[in-house]
Write a protein that holds these residues in place. Structure first.
Motif, PDB file in Angstrom:
ATOM      1  N   ALA A 167     -96.413 -39.318  52.458  1.00  0.00           N
ATOM      2  CA  ALA A 167     -95.877 -38.431  53.487  1.00  0.00           C
ATOM      3  C   ALA A 167     -94.443 -38.810  53.828  1.00  0.00           C
ATOM      4  N   SER A 168     -94.151 -40.104  53.929  1.00  0.00           N
ATOM      5  CA  SER A 168     -92.779 -40.516  54.254  1.00  0.00           C
ATOM      6  C   SER A 168     -91.832 -40.225  53.102  1.00  0.00           C
ATOM      7  N   GLU A 169     -92.291 -40.411  51.845  1.00  0.00           N
ATOM      8  CA  GLU A 169     -91.450 -40.088  50.688  1.00  0.00           C
ATOM      9  C   GLU A 169     -91.172 -38.584  50.618  1.00  0.00           C
ATOM     10  N   GLU A 170     -92.179 -37.802  50.952  1.00  0.00           N
ATOM     11  CA  GLU A 170     -92.007 -36.350  50.953  1.00  0.00           C
ATOM     12  C   GLU A 170     -90.986 -35.925  52.012  1.00  0.00           C
ATOM     13  N   GLU A 171     -91.090 -36.499  53.193  1.00  0.00           N
ATOM     14  CA  GLU A 171     -90.138 -36.183  54.258  1.00  0.00           C
ATOM     15  C   GLU A 171     -88.726 -36.600  53.861  1.00  0.00           C
ATOM     16  N   LEU A 172     -88.600 -37.770  53.236  1.00  0.00           N
ATOM     17  CA  LEU A 172     -87.302 -38.254  52.781  1.00  0.00           C
ATOM     18  C   LEU A 172     -86.719 -37.313  51.729  1.00  0.00           C
ATOM     19  N   ARG A 226    -103.029 -37.825  49.929  1.00  0.00           N
ATOM     20  CA  ARG A 226    -102.840 -37.578  51.363  1.00  0.00           C
ATOM     21  C   ARG A 226    -104.165 -37.282  52.051  1.00  0.00           C
ATOM     22  N   LYS A 266     -99.736 -42.399  53.967  1.00  0.00           N
ATOM     23  CA  LYS A 266     -98.550 -42.533  54.818  1.00  0.00           C
ATOM     24  C   LYS A 266     -97.291 -42.680  53.969  1.00  0.00           C
ATOM     25  N   LYS A 267     -97.399 -43.461  52.885  1.00  0.00           N
ATOM     26  CA  LYS A 267     -96.249 -43.658  52.004  1.00  0.00           C
ATOM     27  C   LYS A 267     -95.842 -42.332  51.368  1.00  0.00           C
ATOM     28  N   ILE A 316     -99.301 -38.034  60.549  1.00  0.00           N
ATOM     29  CA  ILE A 316     -98.734 -38.114  59.196  1.00  0.00           C
ATOM     30  C   ILE A 316     -99.428 -39.220  58.413  1.00  0.00           C
ATOM     31  N   GLY A 317     -99.870 -38.824  57.195  1.00  0.00           N
ATOM     32  CA  GLY A 317    -100.519 -39.791  56.317  1.00  0.00           C
ATOM     33  C   GLY A 317    -101.999 -39.983  56.591  1.00  0.00           C
ATOM     34  N   ARG A 339     -85.481 -34.188  53.464  1.00  0.00           N
ATOM     35  CA  ARG A 339     -84.293 -34.501  54.263  1.00  0.00           C
ATOM     36  C   ARG A 339     -83.059 -34.599  53.357  1.00  0.00           C
TER      37      ARG A 339
END
Length: 108
Positions: free
Chosen positions: A54-59, A43, A51-52, A28-29, A62
């Motif tokens: 990707a984590s914001e997208e996952e959040l 990305r 990475k940031k 990821i990222g 969710r």
């Protein structure tokens, strides 16, 4: 059942769920994964910004999933209340008809 099929909540039941296996994502990222899509220029570049993002997208996904589940729970609770009221109404109807039968037997 027909009420459920006409319900606007039906789309929640069949809403697509975003699931990606870890071998499709790669790390990821770290640039574009193995899934074929690039994921955008940030990305693709990888690094901290990738990475940031990707984590914001996952959040985001969710949270979206949690919203959908909450709406679905509310819908099911409303359906349960509707069915309970319908049961009560039908019980009153049964009692009314039983009263008519008793009255007919008494009149004989």
């Amino acid at each position: 059942m027909a009420r459920l099929l006409r319900s606007p909540w039906r789309s929640l039941v069949s809403a697509p769920v975003r699931i990606m296996s870890s071998d499709q994502l790669g790390e990821i990222g770290k640039g574009a994964g193995k899934g074929g899509g690039g994921g955008g220029s940030i990305r693709e570049a990888g690094g901290a910004f990738g990475k940031k993002q990707a984590s914001e997208e996952e959040l985001y996904f969710r949270r979206k999933e949690q919203e959908q589940l909450a709406a679905l729970r509310k819908h099911h609770q409303e359906e349960i209340e509707h069915h309970k009221k319908e049961i009560e109404r039908l019980q009153r109807e049964i009692e009314r008809h039983e009263g008519k039968i008793r009255k007919l037997k008494h009149d004989d």
